[in-house]
Design a protein around this motif. Structure first.
Motif, short mmCIF file in Angstrom:
data_model
loop_
_atom_site.label_atom_id
_atom_site.label_comp_id
_atom_site.label_asym_id
_atom_site.label_seq_id
_atom_site.Cartn_x
_atom_site.Cartn_y
_atom_site.Cartn_z
N ASP A 9 0.84 -1.21 0.00
CA ASP A 9 0.00 0.00 0.00
C ASP A 9 0.87 1.26 0.00
O ASP A 9 0.56 2.24 -0.69
N PHE A 10 1.94 1.23 0.80
CA PHE A 10 2.81 2.41 0.86
C PHE A 10 3.49 2.65 -0.49
O PHE A 10 3.54 3.79 -0.98
N ILE A 11 4.02 1.59 -1.09
CA ILE A 11 4.65 1.74 -2.40
C ILE A 11 3.66 2.34 -3.40
O ILE A 11 4.00 3.23 -4.19
N ASP A 12 2.44 1.86 -3.34
CA ASP A 12 1.40 2.33 -4.27
C ASP A 12 1.17 3.83 -4.12
O ASP A 12 1.00 4.55 -5.12
N ILE A 13 1.19 4.33 -2.88
CA ILE A 13 0.98 5.76 -2.65
C ILE A 13 2.12 6.58 -3.25
O ILE A 13 1.89 7.66 -3.81
N THR A 14 3.36 6.08 -3.19
CA THR A 14 4.47 6.84 -3.76
C THR A 14 4.41 6.92 -5.27
O THR A 14 5.12 7.73 -5.88
N MET A 15 3.57 6.10 -5.88
CA MET A 15 3.40 6.14 -7.34
C MET A 15 2.25 7.05 -7.77
O MET A 15 2.04 7.26 -8.96
N LYS A 16 1.51 7.61 -6.80
CA LYS A 16 0.36 8.45 -7.14
C LYS A 16 0.80 9.78 -7.72
O LYS A 16 1.89 10.29 -7.43
N LYS A 17 -0.08 10.38 -8.51
CA LYS A 17 0.24 11.63 -9.21
C LYS A 17 0.68 12.74 -8.27
O LYS A 17 1.64 13.46 -8.54
N ASN A 18 -0.04 12.92 -7.15
CA ASN A 18 0.29 14.05 -6.28
C ASN A 18 1.68 13.90 -5.66
O ASN A 18 2.42 14.89 -5.53
N ILE A 19 2.05 12.68 -5.32
CA ILE A 19 3.39 12.46 -4.76
C ILE A 19 4.44 12.61 -5.86
O ILE A 19 5.51 13.22 -5.65
N GLN A 20 4.17 12.09 -7.04
CA GLN A 20 5.09 12.22 -8.16
C GLN A 20 5.26 13.68 -8.57
O GLN A 20 6.37 14.12 -8.90
N ASN A 21 4.17 14.44 -8.55
CA ASN A 21 4.26 15.86 -8.89
C ASN A 21 5.10 16.62 -7.87
O ASN A 21 5.90 17.49 -8.23
N LEU A 22 4.93 16.28 -6.58
CA LEU A 22 5.73 16.92 -5.54
C LEU A 22 7.20 16.61 -5.74
O LEU A 22 8.06 17.48 -5.61
N LEU A 23 7.51 15.37 -6.08
CA LEU A 23 8.88 14.97 -6.34
C LEU A 23 9.48 15.80 -7.47
O LEU A 23 10.59 16.33 -7.38
N GLY A 24 8.70 15.95 -8.55
CA GLY A 24 9.17 16.72 -9.70
C GLY A 24 9.37 18.18 -9.40
O GLY A 24 10.33 18.81 -9.86
N ASN A 25 8.49 18.76 -8.59
CA ASN A 25 8.60 20.17 -8.25
C ASN A 25 9.63 20.43 -7.16
O ASN A 25 9.94 21.59 -6.86
N LYS A 80 13.66 25.50 -13.26
CA LYS A 80 14.83 24.63 -13.24
C LYS A 80 14.44 23.15 -13.21
O LYS A 80 15.11 22.31 -13.80
N ASN A 81 13.36 22.83 -12.53
CA ASN A 81 12.92 21.45 -12.47
C ASN A 81 12.42 20.98 -13.84
O ASN A 81 12.64 19.83 -14.23
N LYS A 82 11.75 21.87 -14.56
CA LYS A 82 11.35 21.55 -15.93
C LYS A 82 12.57 21.29 -16.79
O LYS A 82 12.58 20.38 -17.63
N GLU A 83 13.61 22.08 -16.59
CA GLU A 83 14.85 21.92 -17.35
C GLU A 83 15.47 20.56 -17.06
O GLU A 83 15.94 19.87 -17.98
N LEU A 84 15.48 20.16 -15.79
CA LEU A 84 16.04 18.86 -15.42
C LEU A 84 15.27 17.72 -16.08
O LEU A 84 15.87 16.81 -16.67
N ILE A 85 13.96 17.77 -15.99
CA ILE A 85 13.14 16.69 -16.55
C ILE A 85 13.26 16.65 -18.07
O ILE A 85 13.30 15.58 -18.68
N SER A 86 13.38 17.82 -18.68
CA SER A 86 13.56 17.88 -20.13
C SER A 86 14.89 17.23 -20.54
O SER A 86 14.97 16.51 -21.54
#
Length: 432
Positions: free
Chosen positions: A333-349, A366-372
């Motif tokens: 369950d915990f792993i599943d939560i770390t894959m959710k959009k809101n957690i992933q978006n926080l990681l990206g930002n 800068k985060n957009k630059e990294l992901i790009s």
């Protein structure tokens, strides 16, 4: 790999208090309180540390009868002690661990990790992660990555790049290089001005990473597959590794890399770059969030290592569930939560490279630059893993070998012999 500031964290007690509740995959039959014991080695100010802290909050909110017991561990600590800890009766329920044959692969072969294949299919993790990212999550019966069974679930990606001090480049009239020749010319130009151009740590992973990157400038995908996945024979005196060893030793002699760096650790290297003492640092995306928050004295940027179709990188360190976990259902369950959009978006930002974020939700420039930059590498099949992955204990072998190049205590050909021995021994042992 990892990494950065976590290597400086004081060593915690190796054994955690055993988690409460029922054993195995099924939930407890009692309605009493339960505990999910979680280990990871991300610092609180890192992108992953911020995302996992939010995931813990969300997990506890959705599991009101469960308390998360989080323990921070050092990357180096877990690298050296995981097999011993997971073979005991006191293990976490879920933990972050390094990927590759030498780590997750070895533990899976030893029966210390849970086969997550049913959960990956049931929960759709196999749909969220691209095939290239799945390579380091799945292992065969020999413990070689790229197999058919899931033993880890990555929820971020990582890759290496050159971080550079824009102010030092501008002050010294040096342009950002786009070819290997231009990069070498920039190193030479800084050195002639009395500036050591590359921040380095020889006592930990960074020197080995640069050594491997130099080999990758002469390599193609079949060479990587042979070295990392045993899909062919690796010639340690072939053009790739010969170039890496001779060039690295030459760069030390020319002053591009300080001889003093042989005894420095990752955090020493990072702190020196943050202080503005070096114009360049070659390392991974795991530094990005730290530099974004800690660099105050100068403007900085990044570029991919010039002249190379390949760079170090892969899916990030991943969640594993120990076979002796007492609360596997909660771990899933915990792993599943770390894959959710809101957690992933926080990681990206927060300066990380998410694997399942909403691209429009990443707002910081800068985060957009990294992901790009990461997307550019991934789209060209440019992720080439890490040099210490092929064999158990190989991290120490690579680190010691590159330290010898820095110290000048052994010739490049002799260092390559020392790298070849343990690698070939492991290949023979697994029947390769």
């Amino acid at each position: 790999m990892k990494k950065i500031k976590v290597a400086a964290v004081a060593a915690c007690a190796l054994l955690a208090v055993a988690a409460c509740g029922s054993g195995g995959d099924k939930p407890a039959t009692t309605s009493g309180p339960r505990t999910l014991t979680l280990w990871h080695y991300e610092t609180a100010d890192s992108a992953m540390g911020k995302a996992w802290a939010e995931a813990i909050k969300e997990f506890e909110a959705s599991h009101p009868n469960v308390k998360v017991k989080f323990e921070e561990k050092g990357f180096e600590q877990m690298q050296k002690t995981a097999a011993m800890v997971l073979n005991s009766d006191q293990v976490p329920d879920v933990m972050e661990y390094n990927k590759g044959n030498a780590t997750t692969g070895l533990l899976s072969k030893q029966g210390l990790l849970t086969d997550l294949t049913p959960e990956a299919t049931k929960r759709g993790w196999d749909k969220l992660l691209s095939p290239s990212l799945q390579t380091t999550a799945k292992y065969d019966e020999r413990g070689v990555m790229g197999g058919d069974k899931w033993y880890g679930v990555p929820n971020y990606a990582e890759f290496t790049m050159v971080y550079y001090n824009k102010d030092l480049f501008q002050k010294n009239g040096i342009s950002v290089p786009t070819t290997l020749d231009e990069f070498t010319a920039a190193l030479d130009a800084f050195t002639k001005k009395g500036i050591t151009p590359i921040a380095m740590s020889g006592a930990e992973y960074p020197a080995g990473h640069l050594f491997y990157q130099l080999a990758l400038t002469k390599a193609q995908r079949p060479w990587v597959d042979a070295f990392q996945l045993y899909k062919g024979k690796t010639d340690f005196h072939g053009p790739e590794l010969t170039y890496a060893a001779t060039t690295f030793a030459d760069w030390v002699k020319k002053g591009y890399i300080s001889k003093d760096s042989a005894g420095l650790r990752g955090p020493d290297m990072g702190d020196a770059f943050i202080a503005g003492k070096f114009p360049m640092l070659f390392s991974g995306s795991w530094w990005y969030g730290t530099f974004a928050s800690d660099v105050k004295k100068f403007d900085w940027g990044t570029f991919l290592f010039p002249g190379s179709p390949l760079t170090l990188g892969s899916a990030g360190n991943h969640w594993v569930v120990p076979e002796k976990s007492k609360n596997k259902d909660l771990a899933y369950d915990f792993i599943d939560i770390t894959m959710k959009k809101n957690i992933q978006n926080l990681l990206g930002n927060s300066g990380g490279v998410p694997v399942a974020a909403d691209a429009s939700a990443i707002t910081e420039a800068k985060n957009k630059e990294l992901i790009s930059l990461y997307n550019k590498v991934a789209a060209s099949d440019g992720l080439a893993f890490y040099p210490d992955w092929p064999a158990p204990g190989y991290y120490d072998v690579v680190t010691a070998g590159v330290q010898e190049l820095i110290n000048g205590t052994k010739e490049p050909a002799k260092v390559l012999d020392e790298l070849a021995g343990p690698y070939n021994d492991n290949l023979a042992e697994i029947g390769g």
